[in-house]
Design an enzyme around this catalytic site. Structure first.
Site, PDB file in Angstrom:
ATOM      1  N   HIS A 280      20.676 -12.795  -5.269  1.00 34.91           N
ATOM      2  CA  HIS A 280      19.855 -11.446  -5.233  1.00 34.91           C
ATOM      3  C   HIS A 280      18.288 -11.834  -5.129  1.00 34.91           C
ATOM      4  O   HIS A 280      17.604 -11.520  -4.217  1.00 34.91           O
ATOM      5  CB  HIS A 280      19.968 -10.605  -6.294  1.00 34.91           C
ATOM      6  CG  HIS A 280      19.238  -9.246  -6.296  1.00 34.91           C
ATOM      7  ND1 HIS A 280      19.907  -8.377  -6.004  1.00 34.91           N
ATOM      8  CD2 HIS A 280      18.002  -8.982  -6.562  1.00 34.91           C
ATOM      9  CE1 HIS A 280      19.075  -7.058  -5.906  1.00 34.91           C
ATOM     10  NE2 HIS A 280      17.879  -7.851  -6.443  1.00 34.91           N
ATOM     11  N   GLU A 281      17.892 -12.649  -6.043  1.00 30.00           N
ATOM     12  CA  GLU A 281      16.480 -12.941  -6.317  1.00 30.00           C
ATOM     13  C   GLU A 281      15.811 -14.048  -5.027  1.00 30.00           C
ATOM     14  O   GLU A 281      14.988 -13.724  -4.648  1.00 30.00           O
ATOM     15  CB  GLU A 281      16.080 -13.587  -7.514  1.00 30.00           C
ATOM     16  CG  GLU A 281      16.531 -12.688  -8.783  1.00 30.00           C
ATOM     17  CD  GLU A 281      15.473 -11.386  -8.661  1.00 30.00           C
ATOM     18  OE1 GLU A 281      14.614 -11.353  -8.125  1.00 30.00           O
ATOM     19  OE2 GLU A 281      16.199 -10.368  -9.428  1.00 30.00           O
TER      20      GLU A 281
ATOM     21  N   HIS B  11      15.125 -11.790  -2.095  1.00 31.90           N
ATOM     22  CA  HIS B  11      13.783 -11.381  -2.043  1.00 31.90           C
ATOM     23  C   HIS B  11      12.911 -12.573  -1.605  1.00 31.90           C
ATOM     24  O   HIS B  11      11.850 -12.306  -0.988  1.00 31.90           O
ATOM     25  CB  HIS B  11      13.289 -11.192  -3.371  1.00 31.90           C
ATOM     26  CG  HIS B  11      13.656  -9.608  -3.996  1.00 31.90           C
ATOM     27  ND1 HIS B  11      13.603  -8.668  -3.210  1.00 31.90           N
ATOM     28  CD2 HIS B  11      14.478  -9.198  -5.137  1.00 31.90           C
ATOM     29  CE1 HIS B  11      14.140  -7.396  -3.895  1.00 31.90           C
ATOM     30  NE2 HIS B  11      14.566  -7.944  -5.098  1.00 31.90           N
TER      31      HIS B  11
ATOM     32  N   HIS C 169      12.777 -13.130   1.950  1.00 34.24           N
ATOM     33  CA  HIS C 169      12.143 -11.901   2.770  1.00 34.24           C
ATOM     34  C   HIS C 169      10.490 -12.137   2.691  1.00 34.24           C
ATOM     35  O   HIS C 169       9.756 -11.975   3.611  1.00 34.24           O
ATOM     36  CB  HIS C 169      12.416 -10.779   1.980  1.00 34.24           C
ATOM     37  CG  HIS C 169      11.923  -9.207   2.819  1.00 34.24           C
ATOM     38  ND1 HIS C 169      11.920  -8.267   2.064  1.00 34.24           N
ATOM     39  CD2 HIS C 169      11.639  -9.282   3.754  1.00 34.24           C
ATOM     40  CE1 HIS C 169      11.440  -7.187   3.079  1.00 34.24           C
ATOM     41  NE2 HIS C 169      11.516  -7.908   4.132  1.00 34.24           N
TER      42      HIS C 169
END
Length: 775
Positions: free
Chosen positions: A559-560, A563, A566
């Protein structure tokens, strides 16, 4: 405002005009036409030496560093002491004042009008670069002196930024820029989007208000920041214990800790004091056959003092007043105007549709629990499931991989991430050495993110191991954003400066100069992104060996890193639209989508560097049978967030507890428990005020993107390039609805109206396990 990448990236409570966000968009590389990228089927390449080096890099206890020239935090030579950090803030403040004066004088020269948008973004970055660094230092640095300096820097520069947010002169200059046809034509799409962001934020900050009301806006903004931080501190404050009698623990004798609890109560001849959140409390909620101890623990965990309730309601009243000050009906109306949702009414369309879809599944799960309770207590059919029954009759089960896997070390997971990014984007993770003084703790590892064509994209500092005083949970911080710098014309800032000014700003100039990197093969210079990941995994030791991650920790890391990618992919010329600096209800899409990849056996084979895994279905893979109940509860939380930020919050009779009770009575499936006031522990009311629906919203979009775009062939390069081209490269530089519509080939979404919101609400949320505390 300052869009700092926090546990979310996204805990910034206010978004005034200078919200100094950023997003990667410019320097877009057209899709390669090479044979490897045009391939329509995924091919798993063997792990490279760089990939396998990641295993030892993260799995072995930190070895002594090679002697290097000393430097400061993140390689900034001046940041070697806490005092130097404060000096940097003072220098930056003076530079910002000079640049502000330059922008205010822009109408004196037509050439300067063409530079206004660039200069506003530079001003934003100048302040954000120090504030974001302060945010990281005050959360991660183990030295109290550094933390104190970071607090001072943060408050000093935020105060200046709040003043900028209501600077009428800056607003009037930007108005002239946007009304000048020649200037507007000269702006790239990204520059124009950046200008519009500033314009909307100025208007949101009541720039047209009379001076006294503008001062009130600044005062309220400061009050909200202070109240919000106090509220967050209270959410983490321990609650008083529940008093449990020895007789109430009957049935726990054979359950390890339960037996010890009973023995403790028996020996002391006193009631047990069980603190909410403790292991004892969790044991009782999941395993105590008697209902009364579970009820007591639940009541203790969900109680508040009158002072805690008043603190929350002061925060909500201040937000309501702020909205009224700028002519908005509510804080939700003010906040959502630049989000994908656009309005609270559209959010309600989404939540109502999602609730209608979820409710039958949740009711079915509750009926199952009711039958279990009936059999357990021998009651008449279908007894009511109370809030303290949920974990007993349906104990939460830890997530598990879909195939049988050997233990996964932290280094193995990073190797798999690098291989996944290579397959999808042609991007890999490589080891990077740190200099003495560059990191704040010896645990911190540094990675460079490398594109096969464009070279280094940026750097990730991974602070992943638990230690005393470090915040819990997982977080992604943007310390530096992408931004083009070779066309800054920074010398023009000093037209009206004197020698004393030049001396003061020298520290800030050196700080900025160290962030610039010439792009290979191009005559341009960019500021490349730096992000920090904070987690709390077990540290590897010589005796215990490498850190082995539980499956929920693997999910968290994926998940991290969603980020992080991105933030890394693409190079925008304007930091205010860089990476995760985009709409709050869009920013979780890349990170949640990353979790879906862990449902694919072919992706999981990337954890094996030698290709020897036996890919077979695991018998332990399961879905939480009560997950629909939890999803429905999260919908209620989003509805409560909307109610708390509606116009009702500004009325004299507003009562947060009554609003909570009313919501449960009208929309809840499990009865509200009189006397409970758990809203004071809903910490996201601060960082996600009026936008808590975002996680559900992005879960729905990510589910659709996974099932329709990636699921058929998760490692297909062509698909990864499409996703990079349509979503990741833009950050906040393009309308998110247009991006999602283009990727999914659904034109009906492009308008982003109420029907588009309802359409997303109709999509099934699937294939992704929500892990509490991840943002």
């Amino acid at each position: 405002m300052l869009a700092r990448a926090t546990k979310h990236v996204l805990s910034t409570p206010l978004k005034p005009p200078f919200r100094f966000r950023g997003c990667l968009a410019a320097m877009r590389r057209p899709p390669s036409t090479s044979a490897s990228r045009a391939a329509t089927t995924s091919a798993i390449r063997p792990a490279s030496v760089d990939d396998t080096d990641l295993i030892a890099f993260f799995d072995q206890p930190q070895t002594p560093q090679k002697p290097t020239s000393p430097t400061g935090i993140f390689g900034h030579s001046s940041l070697t002491t806490p005092t130097a950090f404060v000096a940097l803030a003072d220098s930056t403040l003076r530079r910002a004042e000079l640049l502000t004066e330059r922008i205010l004088r822009a109408r004196e020269s037509r050439d300067e009008l063409f530079k206004v948008v660039k200069n506003l973004d530079r001003l934003s970055d100048m302040l954000c670069g120090v504030i974001d660094l302060a945010e990281l230092v005050r959360n991660a640095h183990p030295d109290p002196a550094w933390v104190r300096s970071a607090e001072e820097v943060y408050e000093k520069l935020c105060e200046f930024m709040n003043v900028l947010n209501t600077n009428v002169g800056l607003y009037e200059v930007l108005r002239d820029v946007l009304s000048d046809e020649d200037v507007v034509k000269s702006l790239s799409p990204e520059a124009h989007q950046t200008a519009l962001i500033f314009w909307r934020d100025f208007e949101k900050s009541g720039i047209d208000l009379p001076p006294a009301q503008r001062e009130r806006f600044v005062s309220l903004s400061t009050d909200i920041l202070v109240l919000g931080r106090q509220f967050l501190n209270e959410t983490a404050a321990p609650r008083p214990p529940a008093r449990i009698q020895y007789s109430e623990l009957k049935g726990l004798e054979d359950l390890g800790m339960g037996a010890r609890l009973r023995l403790q109560a028996q020996v002391t001849k006193r009631d047990l004091l069980v603190y909410p959140g403790s292991l004892q409390a969790q044991m009782i909620m999941r395993s105590a056959p008697a209902e009364e101890p579970r009820r007591k623990v639940y009541m203790a965990a969900n109680s508040s003092t009158p002072e805690q309730i008043e603190l929350l309601e002061r925060l909500l009243r201040s937000r309501a007043e702020l909205a009224r000050l700028v002519g908005k009906e509510s804080y939700a109306h003010m906040t959502l105007s630049d989000k994908m949702a656009k309005s609270p009414e559209n959010v309600q369309h989404f939540l109502n549709t999602l609730a209608d879809h979820t409710r039958p599944y949740a009711r079915r799960a509750l009926r199952t629990l009711s039958m279990r309770k009936q059999a357990h207590l021998n009651t008449p059919p279908f007894p009511t499931i109370q809030a303290w029954d949920r974990d007993y009759y349906c104990p939460p089960e830890p997530p598990a991989p879909p195939i049988s896997l050997p233990p996964l070390t932290l280094g193995t997971v990073f190797m798999a991430l690098s291989r996944l990014f290579q397959a999808l984007y042609g991007v890999s993770l490589r080891l990077a050495e740190t200099s003495s003084g560059e990191v704040w703790h010896t645990d911190v590892r540094k990675l460079e993110v490398v594109d096969e064509d464009r070279g280094v994209l940026g750097w990730i500092y991974a602070d992943l191991f638990a230690r005393g005083g470090k915040p819990g949970g997982a977080a992604h911080y943007t310390v530096r954003c992408s931004r083009r710098t070779d066309d800054d014309d920074s010398q023009g800032d000093f037209k009206y400066a004197d020698e004393r000014d030049r001396a003061i700003v020298r520290v800030s100039q050196e700080f900025e100069a160290s962030k610039r990197f010439r792009i290979p093969g191009q005559d341009v210079t960019f500021q490349l992104p730096v992000i920090v990941l904070l987690c709390e995994f077990a540290r590897p030791t010589m005796g215990r060996g490498a850190t082995v991650l539980e499956w929920h920790e693997v999910l968290t890391l994926f998940h991290e890193m969603g980020h992080a990618m991105h933030s890394m992919i693409g190079r925008t010329e304007y930091q205010n639209v860089s990476g995760t600096r985009c709409a709050t209800d869009f920013v979780e899409l890349p990170s949640i989508l990353m979790e879906h990849f862990l449902n694919s056996p072919v992706v999981l084979s990337l954890f094996d560097p030698d290709g020897t895994f036996a890919i077979r279905q695991a018998g332990n893979h399961h879905e939480d049978p009560c997950r629909s109940i939890d999803t429905h509860t999260q919908i209620l939380l989003a509805m409560l967030d909307q109610a708390y930020h509606s116009s009702a919050a500004g009325t004299p009779t507003f009562d947060s507890t009554s609003a909570l009770e009313d919501l449960y009575k009208t929309r809840g499936l499990i009865p509200y428990v009189p006397g409970t006031t758990w809203q004071t522990q809903f910490g996201h009311l601060f960082g996600y005020g009026a936008t808590y629906y975002s996680y559900l919203f992005d879960r729905a979009i990510a589910s659709r993107v996974w099932s329709t775009v990636f699921s058929p062939d998760p490692l297909r390069r062509e698909t990864g390039e499409s996703y990079k081209r349509e979503i990741l490269r833009y950050g906040g530089g393009r309308d998110p609805w247009v991006m999602v519509s283009s990727l999914l080939k659904q034109p009906v979404l492009a308008s982003g109206n109420a029907e588009a919101m309802a359409e997303v609400g109709r999509w099934k949320i699937e294939d992704e396990v929500a892990v509490p505390g991840r943002h």
